[in-house]
Enzyme design. Structure first.
Site, mmCIF file in Angstrom:
data_model
loop_
_atom_site.group_PDB
_atom_site.id
_atom_site.type_symbol
_atom_site.label_atom_id
_atom_site.label_comp_id
_atom_site.label_asym_id
_atom_site.label_seq_id
_atom_site.Cartn_x
_atom_site.Cartn_y
_atom_site.Cartn_z
ATOM 1 N N TRP A 48 39.618 36.101 40.435
ATOM 2 C CA TRP A 48 39.212 37.231 40.586
ATOM 3 C C TRP A 48 37.756 36.918 41.259
ATOM 4 O O TRP A 48 37.763 38.660 42.376
ATOM 5 C CB TRP A 48 39.682 38.185 40.513
ATOM 6 N N ASN A 49 36.802 36.866 41.391
ATOM 7 C CA ASN A 49 35.290 37.447 41.584
ATOM 8 C C ASN A 49 35.024 36.780 42.952
ATOM 9 O O ASN A 49 34.345 37.872 43.377
ATOM 10 C CB ASN A 49 34.442 36.745 40.461
ATOM 11 N N LYS A 66 47.066 28.704 43.384
ATOM 12 C CA LYS A 66 48.061 29.666 42.487
ATOM 13 C C LYS A 66 46.518 30.535 42.174
ATOM 14 O O LYS A 66 45.684 30.389 41.548
ATOM 15 C CB LYS A 66 48.260 29.214 41.116
ATOM 16 N N GLY A 118 38.123 29.859 34.894
ATOM 17 C CA GLY A 118 37.917 31.739 35.138
ATOM 18 C C GLY A 118 37.570 31.344 33.140
ATOM 19 O O GLY A 118 36.613 30.936 33.302
ATOM 20 N N GLY A 119 38.677 32.085 32.682
ATOM 21 C CA GLY A 119 37.889 32.059 31.621
ATOM 22 C C GLY A 119 37.812 31.729 29.932
ATOM 23 O O GLY A 119 38.593 30.473 30.709
ATOM 24 N N GLU A 146 35.697 24.879 34.967
ATOM 25 C CA GLU A 146 34.549 25.520 35.352
ATOM 26 C C GLU A 146 34.813 27.229 34.944
ATOM 27 O O GLU A 146 35.103 28.148 35.425
ATOM 28 C CB GLU A 146 34.061 25.923 36.774
ATOM 29 N N LEU A 147 34.034 27.516 33.367
ATOM 30 C CA LEU A 147 34.746 28.261 32.943
ATOM 31 C C LEU A 147 33.536 28.997 32.427
ATOM 32 O O LEU A 147 32.555 29.858 34.323
ATOM 33 C CB LEU A 147 35.240 27.582 31.301
ATOM 34 N N CYS A 153 30.183 34.210 37.041
ATOM 35 C CA CYS A 153 29.841 33.251 35.349
ATOM 36 C C CYS A 153 28.627 32.782 35.446
ATOM 37 O O CYS A 153 28.394 32.088 34.557
ATOM 38 C CB CYS A 153 30.708 31.699 36.019
ATOM 39 N N GLU A 207 30.600 36.104 26.529
ATOM 40 C CA GLU A 207 29.866 36.928 27.952
ATOM 41 C C GLU A 207 31.436 38.035 28.055
ATOM 42 O O GLU A 207 32.106 38.411 27.599
ATOM 43 C CB GLU A 207 31.231 36.072 28.423
#
Ligand code: TXE
Length: 503
Positions: A158-159, A182, A236-237, A258-259, A292, A393
């Site tokens: 969502w960022n 998605k 995401g996370g 990409e976390l 991130c 984080e």
């Protein structure tokens, strides 16, 4: 759940070139994080919708106009997409702000810059080529083909929904893949607007790009596990990323992740102090810390620690919290209620661990911003790198200041972490700049700047920050298969029971 205002905008998912409701007919509300009010209804897609979208993408990959399109024509199509994003950049940015509450200045900068990804990978589309190999056999002609991997599933957070989707979409299309996206359940609208204003207008063939909206476990997992999906690209996370990786492994998909991060922003006493102060502030408070690459661990050389903290707090104090749609606002709300609770939870954890709160340290009163989920820009000093506030984080406007003695100490602290996404170094010494860049275990090291990204520069993480790289020439490899072709132009034969290794 609040009552549904009559004015709610209703969106549909986009599958096989058509606008459709979820098969179940279910919808959910999307909320404006600044006002706390719902503003649109989004289809709550599930396994059945995902299956329809993946099958449409698989058909578009195998037949119809897409596989017959030359690489040069694909390049032209990408440049058309770029021009349409440019045309609608302001509107797309406004939709992002309505859904994720980030500053209009930042979101507009992102949507204005996004066309470059489509121009760049559009240019690259007809430079994807194999090779002829002078294999070590007489009468053999051997060559390497580069082929698109097939259907790709993208899971977007969502960022920065459009930017992070664009980073994946541009190389995937250039490679000749088809795609199912998605978006996050918190920010689905901008990608649906993008499909309407950009993808339809550009006349991308039906089924090449599909968007299914819905929750992670219900719509995300079926995409990750679908047997017809060949590649998953996820942002995401870290915990969700680990689950996605595990699920995707069962059907041997290519995966890029990409976390999260806990990036060190390292300030040496030979830096230009005012530049480093601004860099430290923008590293953590830009985007309300919800990025991130946030420079959430500020490593200060002990010789300048006190002076630096004083300047830092003085500048951070001036941050204007408020309506993210106003160009004068400097810090917006937190995007989601769970994220808001998580940030406040970490502030309590830090206090409990004995860190000293020298700024902020709690929710910002609604009156300050007029909105709901505001957190005061928060700075903790006296943080030790082993503390949870230094290791985990937060994804919010919370800075941990850690002292270090010398270069050796800085490297040790910087690398003593599970993550490895970004790092900042502030110094005027050329030797130190290069040494630190080499010794820090992170996918990106910025020296005397922070949080810069470009379509030209690979982006991704070491360790728990991810797998693979987005952007630059390297990203295209993630969307390609390599095929080796052997043609024997001489007599066949030989011993049929023995592998033909070099003679
Ligand atoms: O992210 P999730 P959340 C970090 C940040 C944040 C934390 C949690 O620390 O506090 O992650 O945020 C989809 N199978 N980042 O919960 O769960 C989900 O629907 C398939 C860092 O919002 O990772 C959404 O589309 N998909 C980050 C996407 O994954 C699943 C950006 C991201 O959601 C799924 C955001 C599942 N089982 C958060 N579960 C960054 N790297 O920038 C969820 N999803």
């Amino acid at each position: 759940m609040p009552d549904i205002p009559a004015t709610l905008k209703t969106y549909q998912a986009h599958i096989d070139g058509k606008w459709v409701d979820a098969a179940s007919g279910k919808t959910f509300q999307t909320i404006n994080p600044y006002t706390g009010e719902p503003w649109a209804l989004i289809p709550e897609c599930d396994k059945e919708d995902v299956d329809r979208a993946v099958r449409a993408a698989a058909r578009a990959f195998e037949s119809g106009p897409w596989p017959g399109m030359t690489q040069t024509a694909r390049g032209r199509l990408l440049r058309r997409i770029a021009a349409l994003i440019e045309k609608h950049a302001q509107h797309l940015a406004e939709i992002e702000v309505r859904d994720n509450g980030k500053l209009i200045s930042e979101m507009h900068a992102q949507t204005k810059y996004l066309p470059e990804w489509f121009n760049y990978y559009g240019g690259l589309a007809d430079k994807i080529q194999g090779a002829v190999v002078p294999v070590d056999r007489p009468d053999h002609f051997t060559y390497i083909l580069k082929e698109p991997v097939g259907v790709c599933g993208f899971i977007i957070p969502w960022n920065s929904p459009l930017m992070l989707a664009g980073w994946k979409l541009a190389p995937a299309l250039a490679a000749g893949c088809t795609v199912v996206i998605k978006p996050s359940e918190f920010t689905s609208a901008s990608l649906l607007e993008f499909m309407r204003l950009v993808i339809q207008e550009a006349e991308v063939p039906p089924g090449v790009i599909n968007v299914v909206t819905g929750y992670g476990a219900v719509a995300g997992e079926p995409l990750v596990t679908h047997p017809l999906v060949s590649k998953v690209a996820f942002t995401g996370g870290t915990l969700t990323g680990a689950r996605v990786n595990e699920l995707a492994a069962k059907t041997f998909k290519k995966v890029s992740l990409e976390l999260g991060g806990k990036s060190p922003n390292i300030v040496f006493d030979d830096c230009v102090l005012d530049d480093a102060v601004s860099g430290a502030i923008s590293g953590i408070f830009a985007a309300t810390g919800q990025t991130c690459i946030a420079g959430s661990r500020l490593l200060l050389q002990e010789t300048i620690h006190d002076k630096f903290v004083e300047k830092l707090v003085a500048m951070a104090k001036t941050a204007r919290l408020g309506d993210p749609s106003l160009p004068t606002t400097q810090v917006g709300p937190v995007t989601t209620p769970p994220q808001y609770r998580k940030i406040l939870g970490y502030i309590d954890i830090a206090k409990g661990e004995g860190a000293k709160c020298v700024l902020g340290g709690g929710p910002a009163p609604a009156a300050e911003g007029g909105g709901t989920y505001f957190v005061k820009p928060t700075i903790f000093t006296g943080v030790e790198n082993r503390m949870r506030i230094a290791q985990e984080e937060v994804f919010g406007p919370v800075l941990s200041v850690i002292k270090f003695k010398d270069e050796e100490d800085a490297v040790r602290i910087a690398n003593d972490i599970a993550y490895g996404l970004g790092a900042g170094v502030w110094t005027q010494s050329v030797r130190r700049a290069h040494t630190m860049a080499r010794r820090i275990k992170a996918g990106t090291v910025w020296v005397n700047t922070y949080r810069a990204v470009s379509f030209l520069m690979p982006f991704g993480g070491y360790k728990a920050s991810g797998l693979g790289r987005e952007n630059g020439m390297e990203a295209i490899e993630g969307y390609l298969q390599t095929k080796s072709v052997w043609i024997n132009n001489g007599p066949g034969g030989g011993n049929p029971f023995i592998m033909k290794t070099a003679s």
